[in-house]
Design an enzyme around this catalytic site. Structure first.
Site, PDB file in Angstrom:
ATOM      1  N   SER A 127       0.838  -1.196   0.000  1.00  0.00           N
ATOM      2  CA  SER A 127       0.000   0.000   0.000  1.00  0.00           C
ATOM      3  C   SER A 127       0.872   1.244   0.000  1.00  0.00           C
ATOM      4  O   SER A 127       2.094   1.175   0.118  1.00  0.00           O
ATOM      5  CB  SER A 127      -0.919   0.004   1.231  1.00  0.00           C
ATOM      6  N   SER A 129       0.924   3.696   2.273  1.00  0.00           N
ATOM      7  CA  SER A 129       0.957   4.390   3.560  1.00  0.00           C
ATOM      8  C   SER A 129       2.340   4.915   3.928  1.00  0.00           C
ATOM      9  O   SER A 129       2.460   5.780   4.797  1.00  0.00           O
ATOM     10  CB  SER A 129       0.453   3.459   4.668  1.00  0.00           C
ATOM     11  N   LYS A 184       5.522   0.551   9.370  1.00  0.00           N
ATOM     12  CA  LYS A 184       5.333   1.962   9.711  1.00  0.00           C
ATOM     13  C   LYS A 184       6.635   2.496  10.288  1.00  0.00           C
ATOM     14  O   LYS A 184       7.610   1.761  10.464  1.00  0.00           O
ATOM     15  CB  LYS A 184       4.208   2.155  10.727  1.00  0.00           C
ATOM     16  N   SER A 287      -2.793   6.830   5.932  1.00  0.00           N
ATOM     17  CA  SER A 287      -2.143   5.750   6.675  1.00  0.00           C
ATOM     18  C   SER A 287      -2.991   5.391   7.886  1.00  0.00           C
ATOM     19  O   SER A 287      -3.236   6.245   8.754  1.00  0.00           O
ATOM     20  CB  SER A 287      -0.740   6.180   7.130  1.00  0.00           C
TER      21      SER A 287
END
Length: 322
Positions: A127, A129, A184, A287
């Site tokens: 993705s 994010s 992350k 995100s």
């Protein structure tokens, strides 16, 4: 053994197929561990049982062939075709298919298991994010020993390793659904107070300095976004902001220690509990991270992402990142 082996291999194929088609939630670490154990058992059985048995059969066949030649020699027949004897020996020594597909694969499976569990593990970015740091389709490597070694499957820590630092890009098991891996950036350590208000990050009351740089063009969205260099005290990294999105956090989930967080129209402020981390994506307005689903326990940390080893759409992406 051939029938038992066929059943075992069919079970592995069935598990993989059910996982692929979404019938079950797969666990690749568990699957690889079981494959290592099963092929290892067959490898030991091959080395200490089946191979010696085949060698004894080949030696017995060779002894019988020698006895026949000696008998023929006594009868005055000296010229004897021995090619069939070599072929018979090879047939006796050859591994059957069910050992080829188990014991024969054990060294490869073991190497993959050890590398993936204790050294490096590959991941694919699914993705956006972490844009602009990581793009969709980036294939990355994750260091499994930086933060300490863990036993695979059970995730019991073996060594202490280095502590996580603010700014590290980390792969971890998604707390609401640990079978999924997320990636992350660490913005809050245990005991930190993290605030993200009006799209500005502060840690323990200290703003994370941001310096505007040229706008980022997101090819997947065909749009430009405001881009900044952000400094969390170790190394600078880049983030993007979508000025059209509101600052408040909509529809945050219920999660453990949610009472540590205060939500408002300006954003969120959280006190990070001991043994946990606060994670955010670099694509701040696109995100789903700790602002929405809470803190990441230390036990969920998989490793530190550090290198893009391939992006088939853009080879210039290969290299390290902050």
């Amino acid at each position: 053994m051939p029938i038992l082996t066929a059943i075992i291999l069919a079970a592995f194929v069935g598990y993989g197929g059910a996982w692929y088609f979404g019938a079950i939630e797969g666990n690749f670490a568990l699957l690889l561990f079981l494959a290592t154990v099963v092929t290892g058992v067959y490898w030991l059985a091959e080395r200490f049982v089946f191979l010696p048995r085949r060698r004894r059969a080949a030696e017995q066949a060779a002894a019988e062939a020698r006895a026949r030649r000696e008998e023929l020699a006594r009868q005055g027949i000296e010229q004897v075709d021995t090619s069939f004897e070599d072929a018979a020996r090879q047939r006796h020594l050859a591994q059957p298919w069910w050992l080829d597909w188990t014991a024969g694969l054990f060294p490869v499976v073991l190497i993959v298991f050890l590398l993936r569990s204790f050294v490096f593990e590959p991941f694919k970015i699914p993705s956006g994010s972490m844009i602009p740091t990581l793009l969709v389709g980036d294939l990355i490597l994750v260091n499994k020993f930086t933060y300490g070694l863990k036993l695979p499957v059970v995730n019991t820590r073996l060594t202490a390793g280095n502590p996580l630092q603010r700014g590290d890009v980390v792969v971890f098991r998604y707390p609401p659904k640990p079978s999924l891996d997320y990636i992350k950036r660490v913005v809050g350590l245990p005991g930190d107070e993290v605030a993200y208000l009006n799209k500005k990050l502060t840690v323990n009351g200290q703003p994370a300095p941001q310096t505007a740089v040229s706008d980022f063009f997101d090819e997947s969205a065909m749009e430009y976004f405001k881009q900044f260099d952000e400094d969390l005290g170790v190394k600078k990294h880049r983030i993007i902001i979508d000025e059209r999105r509101p600052a408040f956090i909509a529809a945050a989930d219920e999660f453990k220690y949610k009472e540590n967080c205060r939500y408002s129209v300006e954003g969120v402020t959280c006190k990070v509990p001991e043994g946990h981390y606060f994670m955010m994506g670099d694509n701040r307005d696109n995100s789903l991270d700790s602002r929405y689903w809470g803190f990441v326990p230390d036990a969920n940390v998989v490793g530190k992402a550090f290198f893009v080893w391939m992006n088939f759409g853009d080879l210039k992406r290969i290299g390290s990142f902050n």
